[in-house]
Design a protein around this motif. Sequence first.
Motif, PDB file in Angstrom:
ATOM      1  N   ALA B 202       0.733  -1.217  -0.116  1.00 23.06           N
ATOM      2  CA  ALA B 202       0.105  -0.102   0.135  1.00 23.06           C
ATOM      3  C   ALA B 202       0.938   1.163  -0.004  1.00 23.06           C
ATOM      4  O   ALA B 202       0.517   2.299  -0.686  1.00 23.06           O
ATOM      5  CB  ALA B 202      -0.838   0.102   1.197  1.00 23.06           C
ATOM      6  N   MET B 203       1.935   1.193   0.734  1.00 22.11           N
ATOM      7  CA  MET B 203       2.845   2.236   0.937  1.00 22.11           C
ATOM      8  C   MET B 203       3.453   2.775  -0.272  1.00 22.11           C
ATOM      9  O   MET B 203       3.590   4.027  -1.034  1.00 22.11           O
ATOM     10  CB  MET B 203       3.933   2.295   1.872  1.00 22.11           C
ATOM     11  N   ILE B 204       3.843   1.624  -1.200  1.00 19.78           N
ATOM     12  CA  ILE B 204       4.682   1.886  -2.301  1.00 19.78           C
ATOM     13  C   ILE B 204       3.696   2.284  -3.459  1.00 19.78           C
ATOM     14  O   ILE B 204       3.807   3.381  -4.047  1.00 19.78           O
ATOM     15  CB  ILE B 204       5.238   0.505  -2.868  1.00 19.78           C
ATOM     16  N   ILE B 205       2.675   1.880  -3.477  1.00 19.54           N
ATOM     17  CA  ILE B 205       1.415   2.410  -4.373  1.00 19.54           C
ATOM     18  C   ILE B 205       1.088   3.971  -4.159  1.00 19.54           C
ATOM     19  O   ILE B 205       0.860   4.644  -4.979  1.00 19.54           O
ATOM     20  CB  ILE B 205      -0.071   1.348  -4.251  1.00 19.54           C
ATOM     21  N   GLN B 208       3.947   5.934  -5.150  1.00 13.41           N
ATOM     22  CA  GLN B 208       4.223   5.876  -6.441  1.00 13.41           C
ATOM     23  C   GLN B 208       3.187   6.954  -7.053  1.00 13.41           C
ATOM     24  O   GLN B 208       3.274   7.931  -8.066  1.00 13.41           O
ATOM     25  CB  GLN B 208       3.851   4.714  -7.251  1.00 13.41           C
ATOM     26  N   LEU B 209       1.894   6.933  -6.714  1.00 14.08           N
ATOM     27  CA  LEU B 209       0.743   7.577  -7.129  1.00 14.08           C
ATOM     28  C   LEU B 209       0.942   9.107  -6.553  1.00 14.08           C
ATOM     29  O   LEU B 209       0.685  10.113  -7.644  1.00 14.08           O
ATOM     30  CB  LEU B 209      -0.634   7.279  -6.635  1.00 14.08           C
ATOM     31  N   SER B 210       1.307   9.457  -5.499  1.00 15.01           N
ATOM     32  CA  SER B 210       1.385  10.877  -5.313  1.00 15.01           C
ATOM     33  C   SER B 210       2.706  11.431  -5.935  1.00 15.01           C
ATOM     34  O   SER B 210       2.535  12.400  -6.304  1.00 15.01           O
ATOM     35  CB  SER B 210       1.663  10.999  -3.689  1.00 15.01           C
ATOM     36  N   VAL B 211       3.656  10.542  -6.245  1.00 15.04           N
ATOM     37  CA  VAL B 211       4.747  11.361  -6.970  1.00 15.04           C
ATOM     38  C   VAL B 211       4.342  11.633  -8.377  1.00 15.04           C
ATOM     39  O   VAL B 211       4.433  12.814  -8.929  1.00 15.04           O
ATOM     40  CB  VAL B 211       6.060  10.495  -6.897  1.00 15.04           C
ATOM     41  N   THR B 212       3.789  10.448  -9.045  1.00 15.51           N
ATOM     42  CA  THR B 212       3.497  10.705 -10.285  1.00 15.51           C
ATOM     43  C   THR B 212       2.392  11.822 -10.462  1.00 15.51           C
ATOM     44  O   THR B 212       2.254  12.530 -11.515  1.00 15.51           O
ATOM     45  CB  THR B 212       2.966   9.228 -11.041  1.00 15.51           C
ATOM     46  N   VAL B 344      -6.023  -2.824 -13.203  1.00 19.22           N
ATOM     47  CA  VAL B 344      -5.769  -1.616 -12.410  1.00 19.22           C
ATOM     48  C   VAL B 344      -4.353  -1.184 -12.675  1.00 19.22           C
ATOM     49  O   VAL B 344      -4.273  -0.019 -13.032  1.00 19.22           O
ATOM     50  CB  VAL B 344      -5.964  -1.994 -10.667  1.00 19.22           C
ATOM     51  N   ILE B 345      -3.279  -1.917 -12.677  1.00 21.95           N
ATOM     52  CA  ILE B 345      -2.007  -1.682 -13.002  1.00 21.95           C
ATOM     53  C   ILE B 345      -1.925  -1.001 -14.266  1.00 21.95           C
ATOM     54  O   ILE B 345      -1.248   0.383 -14.601  1.00 21.95           O
ATOM     55  CB  ILE B 345      -0.922  -2.922 -12.519  1.00 21.95           C
ATOM     56  N   TYR B 346      -2.525  -1.682 -15.275  1.00 23.61           N
ATOM     57  CA  TYR B 346      -2.518  -1.002 -16.562  1.00 23.61           C
ATOM     58  C   TYR B 346      -3.247   0.089 -16.660  1.00 23.61           C
ATOM     59  O   TYR B 346      -2.787   1.188 -17.257  1.00 23.61           O
ATOM     60  CB  TYR B 346      -2.973  -2.196 -17.603  1.00 23.61           C
ATOM     61  N   ALA B 347      -4.516   0.175 -16.203  1.00 23.79           N
ATOM     62  CA  ALA B 347      -5.174   1.496 -16.035  1.00 23.79           C
ATOM     63  C   ALA B 347      -4.250   2.582 -15.671  1.00 23.79           C
ATOM     64  O   ALA B 347      -4.435   3.965 -16.236  1.00 23.79           O
ATOM     65  CB  ALA B 347      -6.421   1.299 -15.150  1.00 23.79           C
ATOM     66  N   PHE B 348      -3.578   2.322 -14.583  1.00 25.37           N
ATOM     67  CA  PHE B 348      -2.751   3.699 -13.985  1.00 25.37           C
ATOM     68  C   PHE B 348      -1.735   3.890 -14.965  1.00 25.37           C
ATOM     69  O   PHE B 348      -1.257   5.003 -15.105  1.00 25.37           O
ATOM     70  CB  PHE B 348      -2.201   3.327 -12.662  1.00 25.37           C
ATOM     71  N   ALA B 349      -0.899   2.650 -15.410  1.00 25.69           N
ATOM     72  CA  ALA B 349       0.376   2.820 -15.928  1.00 25.69           C
ATOM     73  C   ALA B 349       0.437   3.550 -17.237  1.00 25.69           C
ATOM     74  O   ALA B 349       1.290   4.229 -17.665  1.00 25.69           O
ATOM     75  CB  ALA B 349       1.241   1.791 -16.017  1.00 25.69           C
ATOM     76  N   ILE B 350      -0.685   3.191 -18.210  1.00 22.93           N
ATOM     77  CA  ILE B 350      -0.726   3.410 -19.458  1.00 22.93           C
ATOM     78  C   ILE B 350      -1.523   4.725 -19.715  1.00 22.93           C
ATOM     79  O   ILE B 350      -2.676   4.785 -19.115  1.00 22.93           O
ATOM     80  CB  ILE B 350      -1.360   2.212 -20.216  1.00 22.93           C
ATOM     81  N   PRO B 351      -0.999   5.646 -20.525  1.00 26.58           N
ATOM     82  CA  PRO B 351      -1.775   7.005 -20.694  1.00 26.58           C
ATOM     83  C   PRO B 351      -3.028   6.994 -21.459  1.00 26.58           C
ATOM     84  O   PRO B 351      -3.236   5.607 -22.112  1.00 26.58           O
ATOM     85  CB  PRO B 351      -0.744   7.631 -21.749  1.00 26.58           C
ATOM     86  N   LYS B 352      -3.984   7.797 -21.105  1.00 29.06           N
ATOM     87  CA  LYS B 352      -5.198   7.586 -21.904  1.00 29.06           C
ATOM     88  C   LYS B 352      -5.416   7.258 -23.114  1.00 29.06           C
ATOM     89  O   LYS B 352      -6.090   6.280 -23.608  1.00 29.06           O
ATOM     90  CB  LYS B 352      -6.080   8.692 -21.451  1.00 29.06           C
ATOM     91  N   GLU B 353      -4.718   8.029 -24.122  1.00 26.91           N
ATOM     92  CA  GLU B 353      -4.761   7.963 -25.492  1.00 26.91           C
ATOM     93  C   GLU B 353      -4.400   6.424 -25.849  1.00 26.91           C
ATOM     94  O   GLU B 353      -5.044   5.785 -26.672  1.00 26.91           O
ATOM     95  CB  GLU B 353      -3.820   8.715 -26.259  1.00 26.91           C
ATOM     96  N   ALA B 354      -3.330   5.860 -25.132  1.00 28.27           N
ATOM     97  CA  ALA B 354      -2.822   4.409 -25.634  1.00 28.27           C
ATOM     98  C   ALA B 354      -4.079   3.696 -25.212  1.00 28.27           C
ATOM     99  O   ALA B 354      -4.074   2.564 -25.979  1.00 28.27           O
ATOM    100  CB  ALA B 354      -1.488   4.281 -24.678  1.00 28.27           C
ATOM    101  N   LEU B 355      -4.589   3.771 -23.934  1.00 30.78           N
ATOM    102  CA  LEU B 355      -5.671   2.856 -23.456  1.00 30.78           C
ATOM    103  C   LEU B 355      -6.837   2.843 -24.722  1.00 30.78           C
ATOM    104  O   LEU B 355      -7.226   1.589 -25.097  1.00 30.78           O
ATOM    105  CB  LEU B 355      -6.363   3.405 -22.419  1.00 30.78           C
ATOM    106  N   GLU B 356      -7.091   4.101 -25.165  1.00 27.30           N
ATOM    107  CA  GLU B 356      -8.115   4.070 -25.996  1.00 27.30           C
ATOM    108  C   GLU B 356      -7.813   3.328 -27.261  1.00 27.30           C
ATOM    109  O   GLU B 356      -8.665   2.675 -28.121  1.00 27.30           O
ATOM    110  CB  GLU B 356      -8.508   5.517 -26.526  1.00 27.30           C
TER     111      GLU B 356
END
Lengths: 249, 563
Positions: B202-205, B208-212, B344-356
């Motif tokens: 949980a800490m690492i996530i 990670q989220l707060s930094v990005t 979930v991981i892909y949803a966060f890691a991949i930019p929106k355009e790429a997801l579409e």
Amino acid sequence: MISLKNVSKTYGKGKTRVEAVKNLKLEVKKGELFGFLGPNGAGKTTTIKMIVGLLKPDNGGIVLNNIDALKQRIKAKSIIGYVPDEPLFYDNMTGYKFLTFIADVYNVELSGRKRIDELAELFELTAALPDPISSYSHGIQQKTALIAAMLHSPEILILDEPIVGLDPKAAFNLKEKMRNYCREGKTVFFSTHVMEVAEHLCDRVGIINRGELIAAAPPGELKNSPGKTNSSLEQIFLEMTNEADIPAG
Amino acid sequence: MKRTFLLVKASLQGSALFTKYGFRQLRERDLLWVLPFAVAGILLLAGLAVFYLLSIYENLFYIGEQTGHPELLFFYAVSGSWIFVFLTTVPLSLSLFYYAKDSRFLAFLPFSAHEITCSRFIRVCLPVFLINALFLATAVFTFARNSVSSADLFLSGGVHLLTGFLFPASMGLFFVVLLVRIINVSRHKTALEVAGMFFAIAMIIIIQLSVTRSIADPHAMKSADTLSVIRGMFEKLMNTFFLIRWPARSFLAGGIPFLIPSVLVGLASAVLAVGVTGFRFFNDLGRRSESHRTRTAAAKSKGLQHRTKPLSALLKKEYAVLFSNSTFIFQTAGEMLILPLLIVIYAFAIPKEALELIARQLAFGRNAGLVVFAAVTLITSMNSFASCSISREGKSFALSAVLPIPGRTHVTAKLLSQIILYFPVYTVNAVIMVFLLQAPAESLLYIIPGGCLFLVFSFFIQIRGDLKKPVLDWTHPMQAVKNNLNIVAGMGKVFFVILIVGTPCYFIAAFTETDPFFIGTGVGVLSGIGCLILPPRTMRYADTRYEEGMETGYTDSKKSPTR
Ligand SMILES: Nc1ncnc2c1ncn2[C@@H]1O[C@H](COP(=O)(O)OP(=O)(O)OP(=O)(O)O)[C@@H](O)[C@H]1O
Ligand SMILES: [Mg+2]
């Protein structure tokens, strides 16, 4: 009644081949308290594992109370209580949960489960039972295994070095319990390294060396066998297992 | 001090893989080939971490320059290092100080408690040193590359490299000592490990989220008021966490005055932590054996009042095995959650355009339902067996083998435990995927029953190998999970079956006009037929194997013959 008919067991192949038990012939009568002696690596645990169904003999037959143990395995297992040489448990179960599990799988009636508390009282274990077994000391684990083995009042009780690790009082109580068991007409078969126990407790002892049974008789008879008068069972044991060493070595 | 280092050396020799003894053990087991892979894996991970840190630092440096606080970069670097060092120290000291078998043995040797705790602390510091170095060296590198570097930068860098981990490591040790004195750690070992692992993840996530999130695009924050907001936030942070600010400032030119207090804080906390741990250390160790005396006889079992059928007793035992250690719990949780986690991981890691773009690529049209069916069945059936394998019982399998219960009942209990765990998982995953791939909802009508039938079928495929040669002589649960070739072979077989059934289905679906609903139902019926044919045979086999005791206890190679 336990009857072993020319039972053999070999481990491994080629270079690592070990004949752990060779052509073992042995009869233990109903109501008899039988002590199984032998040096380390003699084949005691192997024999016991074959009786309780953990190992399959290479050849020979095993009959328990007129049940062919190799054919009617489940029936045979249901009349055996077994204490292994090293205590085995599901670690995070509490003592009570484990004993309840054993009672459930052996179909012990609710009335019969009072024995859990009686036996726990006897071995001074009651306070430990609500705790996880992984927190038990070796002796307490051993006591728990004993209760588990006796819970369904089996016709045949098989114990692999049961006295190791028990305190004097528990050892005394266990010996009493074993005697009483035999008085009820049940059979007890146990292995041990403690000669005094074997000498004073057993109706009959068997001595196994290098996989071969070299004697089976009441302790008194062994002591008075020709040329060996007035010696203790310990001396007899040492002599016999040494003699057997010379031709083989 | 010499005696303390003796202890460090002994402890290292006793445990580390990269010692002569470790090598010899690997060679004896023909496992030397693992080494290059392990080294490559570690290097790859370290490389990824360096790359990741460098890219974050680059942004941080830029923001620092903009807000007039160049130490921002080091503030983040030191905080990152401290958090990770702390998180590593806690499990490490728990195991080295309190769970290590030799701790109790050492208590009998003529060593003082403080010599033992001091040596253990040095042991803890070795890996933690590397973590600290990773965070600081990359920061120094970034700073030196982007600005005129001063001698102070490298002096501070060197000193913090050697001492920077002391404060967080001491805090970790304090935390552990507190934990040990509040609760009985040997009693709650599994719970602690699991809680710790979840907390760390949980800490690492969160980090990670707060930094990005907070620094996603520094170049977009050019406007003056965004900058002033950031400056205000940062100044507040720095004033609150002045202990981190000191070392951060000491890296800048003229920052030496800040170096001295920060090093002093580190040293003092280390001395204090070792001292406090050593105080009553033997007492803390001894608490384990007292544990069974902590409760009274009043707590009697409910088992005396009601009785369960053997099958449900065995089912409970399956869960007892599953929950017996954190490795099994984690592996099972991971396998149950693998698909949602991946999404979930892909949803966060991949930019929106790429997801579409991916979504457009993945438009399977009318066959989307079949794709969901194949994918979810594949993932679930390959991952579900390990949790209820026979090998997991390990040495305690002998307990099962002496019971007067036929093998088929044991296997049924295992099957039930798999069904209870994985039918819901399969269903939820199928619904998620149907939604994501926009498959017709009515395809769930064949996906769910068909997949559940296949899951049962695959259980029987996989348990056969485990019945034939269970791996029962493991000493660490990891061996039952990872080194178990039965599991791998079973997965291979299931994959093969899916391939054989799936290939013709693919061609039929892709090149004919057959209704996918029809194909899916057909596969479901096939799985049902499999469930009628295979289980009776496997059950008979299970009966014989359990009756023979599966030759339990040892493998031939383990015990060397005495004659
Ligand atoms: N799984 C095995 N593989 C190979 N050899 C084995 C195995 N188990 C036991 N042996 C060997 O079989 C022989 C008999 O072992 P066993 O465990 O029956 O002896 P024991 O009489 O119980 O000894 P102890 O008094 O030490 O308990 C020994 O030589 C032992 O090394
Ligand atoms: Mg033995």
